[in-house]
Design a protein around this motif. Structure first.
Motif, mmCIF file in Angstrom:
data_model
loop_
_atom_site.group_PDB
_atom_site.id
_atom_site.type_symbol
_atom_site.label_atom_id
_atom_site.label_comp_id
_atom_site.label_asym_id
_atom_site.label_seq_id
_atom_site.Cartn_x
_atom_site.Cartn_y
_atom_site.Cartn_z
ATOM 1 N N ILE A 101 -5.588 6.322 11.875
ATOM 2 C CA ILE A 101 -4.775 5.360 11.129
ATOM 3 C C ILE A 101 -3.447 5.124 11.831
ATOM 4 C CG2 ILE A 101 -3.482 5.012 8.982
ATOM 5 C CD1 ILE A 101 -5.868 6.486 7.564
ATOM 6 N N LEU A 102 -2.781 6.191 12.276
ATOM 7 C CA LEU A 102 -1.492 6.039 12.963
ATOM 8 C C LEU A 102 -1.652 5.290 14.283
ATOM 9 C CD1 LEU A 102 0.137 9.525 12.294
ATOM 10 C CD2 LEU A 102 0.809 7.319 11.302
ATOM 11 N N ASP A 103 -2.695 5.619 15.037
ATOM 12 C CA ASP A 103 -2.941 4.920 16.304
ATOM 13 C C ASP A 103 -3.204 3.433 16.061
ATOM 14 O OD1 ASP A 103 -2.613 7.296 17.670
ATOM 15 O OD2 ASP A 103 -4.761 7.644 17.982
ATOM 16 N N ALA A 104 -3.988 3.153 15.015
ATOM 17 C CA ALA A 104 -4.274 1.761 14.667
ATOM 18 C C ALA A 104 -2.997 1.039 14.245
ATOM 19 C CB ALA A 104 -5.313 1.698 13.544
ATOM 20 N N ALA A 105 -2.159 1.711 13.473
ATOM 21 C CA ALA A 105 -0.902 1.100 13.015
ATOM 22 C C ALA A 105 -0.014 0.745 14.203
ATOM 23 C CB ALA A 105 -0.171 2.046 12.070
ATOM 24 N N ILE A 106 0.038 1.614 15.193
ATOM 25 C CA ILE A 106 0.835 1.319 16.393
ATOM 26 C C ILE A 106 0.316 0.045 17.049
ATOM 27 C CG2 ILE A 106 1.347 2.113 18.746
ATOM 28 C CD1 ILE A 106 1.424 5.001 17.518
ATOM 29 N N ARG A 107 -0.992 -0.061 17.207
ATOM 30 C CA ARG A 107 -1.565 -1.259 17.837
ATOM 31 C C ARG A 107 -1.282 -2.513 17.013
ATOM 32 N NH1 ARG A 107 -5.718 2.538 18.841
ATOM 33 N NH2 ARG A 107 -6.886 1.888 16.983
ATOM 34 N N VAL A 108 -1.478 -2.415 15.695
ATOM 35 C CA VAL A 108 -1.297 -3.580 14.817
ATOM 36 C C VAL A 108 0.176 -3.983 14.742
ATOM 37 C CG1 VAL A 108 -1.517 -4.391 12.429
ATOM 38 C CG2 VAL A 108 -3.397 -3.138 13.496
ATOM 39 N N PHE A 109 1.084 -3.005 14.597
ATOM 40 C CA PHE A 109 2.518 -3.318 14.556
ATOM 41 C C PHE A 109 2.970 -3.924 15.882
ATOM 42 C CE2 PHE A 109 3.426 0.348 11.338
ATOM 43 C CZ PHE A 109 2.999 -0.457 10.294
ATOM 44 N N ALA A 110 2.450 -3.411 17.005
ATOM 45 C CA ALA A 110 2.841 -3.940 18.311
ATOM 46 C C ALA A 110 2.374 -5.383 18.474
ATOM 47 C CB ALA A 110 2.273 -3.068 19.431
ATOM 48 N N GLU A 111 1.179 -5.684 17.968
ATOM 49 C CA GLU A 111 0.618 -7.027 18.135
ATOM 50 C C GLU A 111 1.194 -8.036 17.146
ATOM 51 O OE1 GLU A 111 -3.678 -9.371 18.131
ATOM 52 O OE2 GLU A 111 -3.648 -7.173 18.115
ATOM 53 N N HIS A 112 1.315 -7.649 15.875
ATOM 54 C CA HIS A 112 1.700 -8.598 14.831
ATOM 55 C C HIS A 112 3.121 -8.421 14.319
ATOM 56 C CE1 HIS A 112 -2.460 -9.930 14.588
ATOM 57 N NE2 HIS A 112 -2.838 -8.678 14.458
#
Length: 198
Positions: free
Chosen positions: A15-26
């Motif tokens: 979840i944390l790794d996904a959040a980093i990717r999503v926050f970085a992109e959007h």
């Protein structure tokens, strides 16, 4: 750890790794909890089992990653190297985070630094500057750093300059290829050390 606790920790990490990717992109404000859950491959509701809110996800990203960075800085500070080599080590650690994890650096620079949550974490942030200050002061005692510079101000200039390079990469204002990162390391170290060392 039991199999269940390992699986639970794995989901939390995903979840944390996904959040980093999503926050970085959007961006933090453009990201939805559902986007994070989908990227992590977990049910939307499961995210709330680990984190009370999107704010808590962002705060956790900061606290855990900043804590790891500070731990690495402290290891450099505690080494037997002279102060100039310690400053070089700190610069390399900070700048190489971009090469190792640009999405994380993007979130830390663009989202965390502008978040109201940073105010609650100001002591954690201050520790990075304090480590650099102590290294400079130790160098002044050992005779490898100029005694006529204010160690506190020098720490802010040194660390702040490195952060601005990271910001330049995040905002795509500086080239960030492999050679560019290496050049930034050399330039930051040369400027800092020739300005500070005897």
């Amino acid at each position: 750890m039991t199999d269940r606790s390992i699986a639970s920790e794995d989901k939390r990490t995903r979840i944390l790794d996904a959040a980093i990717r999503v926050f970085a992109e959007h961006g933090y404000h453009g990201a939805r909890v559902g986007d994070i859950a989908e990227d992590a491959g977990v049910a939307h509701g499961l995210l709330y089992h680990y984190f009370a809110s999107k704010d808590e996800v962002l705060r956790t990203i900061f606290v855990e990653n900043w804590g790891e960075l500070i731990g690495r800085f402290r290891a450099v500070e505690d080494s037997d190297e002279p102060a100039p080599e310690k400053l070089e080590g700190i610069a390399k650690i900070l700048l190489r985070t971009w090469r190792n994890d640009p999405a994380l650096v993007t979130v830390m620079v663009r989202e965390v630094a502008r978040s109201q949550q940073l105010h609650a974490q100001v002591e954690d942030v201050r520790e990075a500057f304090a480590i650099v200050q102590r290294v400079i002061e130790a160098g002044q005692v050992e005779g490898t750093v100029r005694p006529d510079v204010d160690a506190r101000l020098a720490s802010w200039l040194f660390y702040g300059g490195l952060e601005e390079v990271l910001t330049g990469w995040v905002l795509a204002q500086l080239p960030d290829g492999e050679d560019d990162v290496a050049r930034a390391e050399r330039t930051a170290i040369e400027l800092a050390l020739h300005g500070l060392t005897i």
